[in-house]
Every structure is written in C-alpha cells, then in structure tokens.
Design an enzyme around this catalytic site. Structure first.
Site, PDB file in Angstrom:
ATOM      1  N   ASN A  14       0.843  -1.202   0.000  1.00 12.43           N
ATOM      2  CA  ASN A  14       0.000   0.000   0.000  1.00 12.43           C
ATOM      3  C   ASN A  14       0.878   1.253   0.000  1.00 12.43           C
ATOM      4  O   ASN A  14       0.651   2.199   0.753  1.00 12.43           O
ATOM      5  CB  ASN A  14      -0.959  -0.003   1.194  1.00 12.43           C
ATOM      6  CG  ASN A  14      -2.087   1.014   1.021  1.00 12.43           C
ATOM      7  OD1 ASN A  14      -2.364   1.448  -0.081  1.00 12.43           O
ATOM      8  ND2 ASN A  14      -2.717   1.394   2.118  1.00 12.43           N
ATOM      9  N   GLU A  40       1.458  -3.077  -5.029  1.00 10.87           N
ATOM     10  CA  GLU A  40       1.112  -1.672  -4.758  1.00 10.87           C
ATOM     11  C   GLU A  40       2.320  -0.882  -4.266  1.00 10.87           C
ATOM     12  O   GLU A  40       2.302  -0.266  -3.205  1.00 10.87           O
ATOM     13  CB  GLU A  40      -0.064  -1.560  -3.774  1.00 10.87           C
ATOM     14  CG  GLU A  40      -1.410  -1.782  -4.436  1.00 10.87           C
ATOM     15  CD  GLU A  40      -2.551  -1.101  -3.697  1.00 10.87           C
ATOM     16  OE1 GLU A  40      -2.919   0.020  -4.085  1.00 10.87           O
ATOM     17  OE2 GLU A  40      -3.071  -1.693  -2.729  1.00 10.87           O
ATOM     18  N   ASP A 156      -1.491 -10.223  -4.147  1.00 10.73           N
ATOM     19  CA  ASP A 156      -2.804  -9.774  -3.719  1.00 10.73           C
ATOM     20  C   ASP A 156      -3.757 -10.115  -4.858  1.00 10.73           C
ATOM     21  O   ASP A 156      -3.809  -9.421  -5.872  1.00 10.73           O
ATOM     22  CB  ASP A 156      -2.761  -8.269  -3.440  1.00 10.73           C
ATOM     23  CG  ASP A 156      -4.117  -7.708  -3.054  1.00 10.73           C
ATOM     24  OD1 ASP A 156      -5.094  -8.480  -2.988  1.00 10.73           O
ATOM     25  OD2 ASP A 156      -4.194  -6.488  -2.820  1.00 10.73           O
TER      26      ASP A 156
END
Length: 267
Positions: A14, A40, A156
């Site tokens: 993230n 990410e 993910d």
C-alpha cells in the site's frame, strides 16, 4: 542441488514509501526471507532509484504502472535471477504494472517466482468489469507458464475463495472479492488446472488466523474482521515441498499483512 529452506513472503505494501516509514525494512532484516513479492509499490522508477532498489540486503526487480502513484509490483531477492519478465503480454493490464516474474533456471530445474497484483473491483462496476477481463486474460497465461516451468505466484489476488476466507461472508456475497464468478475462477484454477493454494494445502481449516487484509474503516483490524486476499499459488511439485505458513500481524506495515511460506528446496 542440495535441499534447504526457501523462505518466500508476499506483502501488499500500500505504498513503498509509507511501508518503509512503518518499519518493513527492519522486519525484513529480522525475518530474512529469500524473496519478498510486493504489490502496490505506488511509485515509478525514478522514485525507486537510489532509495528502494534494495531492502534489507535484497535486490529489487520491478514492474511499474504508467500512471503515477498507482499499482506496481516487485520482487526483492537474495538470489540473482537468470531472467526477469515484466508483464504477461496484456496490452491493457501490463500498463498498470501488475506482473513481474523472476526466473531461476539451472540444468536441473526451471523455476519462477511471480509477484502479481490482481485488480480490485470494489470502486465500481467499471473496475469490476476490468477485473473480469484480467481474470480472462490471466488464466491462459498461467496455464502456459505451468506447462513450461515450476512456479510460485505470490500476490494480492483480491478474491476470498471460500466462506472460511473472510469474516462476514454472508454479507459480502454480492461484493467484489467474494462474487460467485470470482470464486468460480479460483475453483477452476485449483480443481481443474492443477495448481495449489499453498496456504490451504498447509492450513486447510483455519479461519480467523488466515486473514491478510482488513479495512481501514471502523475497528476491522482490532476486531479481526478480515479477508484472505493474499496467496501463494504454486505448481504441484513445488507445493509438496511447503513446510510452514505464517501471517505476521505483530506490526502493521500496510492494510495487508505479510504471508510467509517456507519451502524445502534450493534455487
């Protein structure tokens, strides 16, 4: 080739800049995986250069999105790959930085570690349709890869496969990540195409312990209202060598937790 442990971690960061301020590099120095697949990354090559090429002594290899501050995947490795493949041949999704493959080939073995970031459809119908297009394109790619070499795909996947893979499954049956079409795609991959969900191979019955993502809304993390969205998907021969799986929750580096699996082989 002698037998030894190959320790492999997957983590959606993230944002690599955010995760490094929260101690992910110090944790990697202690955990000492052979490779960590990250998703990410949320930056481009100029922002990585001189700052994030290496983490805790591991060398990074990346596939960046064209759009700034978006997506991007990488694999940090203790071992030098024989080849690095960026993208899986999709005009639409390679532009989003969703696939990087490190190949570790010897005369005895053709083996790949893949970091992949599947699209999320949670922002609306347009992105859900993009997610379905991704799944349609990615499935034949994985089948071709399986026909050519052993691999572990970490990433993910943005799909909770079964009811045991999320806390509130009843309330999420019409939500992205737990839609019947997404779950059917996972079932086909595992049951018909012969690849293995390695965590479930090792931990077939866990529920609350298996979650790797929690919403930042409310008290989801504190109450462990989570989803299992992060996977190791492996060819059968590799999966048979898996010995131990663990989700690390003591420190939060992002809205996802690292999933580490140890395999009994050398690369």
């Amino acid at each position: 080739m002698g037998s030894s442990l190959f320790k492999l971690t997957s983590l959606n960061l993230n944002g690599i800049r955010s995760a490094t301020t929260k101690g992910v590099e110090q944790w990697l120095a202690q955990a000492m995986p052979d490779c960590i697949c990250v998703q990410e990354v949320k930056c481009q090559a100029p922002e990585v250069q001189g700052r994030f090429e290496q983490l805790a002594g591991l060398q990074g290899h990346f596939h960046f999105a064209q759009k700034k501050g978006y997506s991007g995947v990488g694999v940090y490795s203790r071992h030098e790959p024989t080849d690095v493949i960026m993208g899986f041949g999709s005009e639409e999704f390679d532009a989003e930085g969703r696939y990087v493959e490190l190949r570790f080939d010897t005369p005895q073995r053709r083996f790949s570690v893949v970091s992949a970031y599947f699209p999320s459809g949670s922002s609306g119908e347009e992105r859900q349709q993009a997610k379905f297009r991704f799944l349609d394109e990615f499935e034949p790619h994985l089948l071709r890869l399986k026909g050519e070499r052993d691999f572990v795909l970490c990433g993910d996947i943005n799909i909770a496969h079964k009811e045991q893979d999320l806390k509130n499954w009843r309330g999420n049956r019409k939500n992205s990540g737990f839609l019947p079409e997404e779950r059917a795609w996972m079932t086909r991959l595992l049951d018909e195409h012969g690849v293995v969900d390695v965590y479930r191979h090792l931990q077939p019955h866990t529920t609350d312990e298996c979650y790797t993502w929690w919403s930042n809304r409310g008290q989801a993390y504190a109450k462990n209202v989570g989803w299992r969205l992060d996977y190791h998907i492996a060819t059968a021969g590799v999966a048979r060598t898996a010995r131990h799986a663990a989700v690390y929750k003591a420190t939060r580096f992002s809205d996802h937790a690292p999933l580490t699996i140890e395999y009994e082989f050398a690369i």
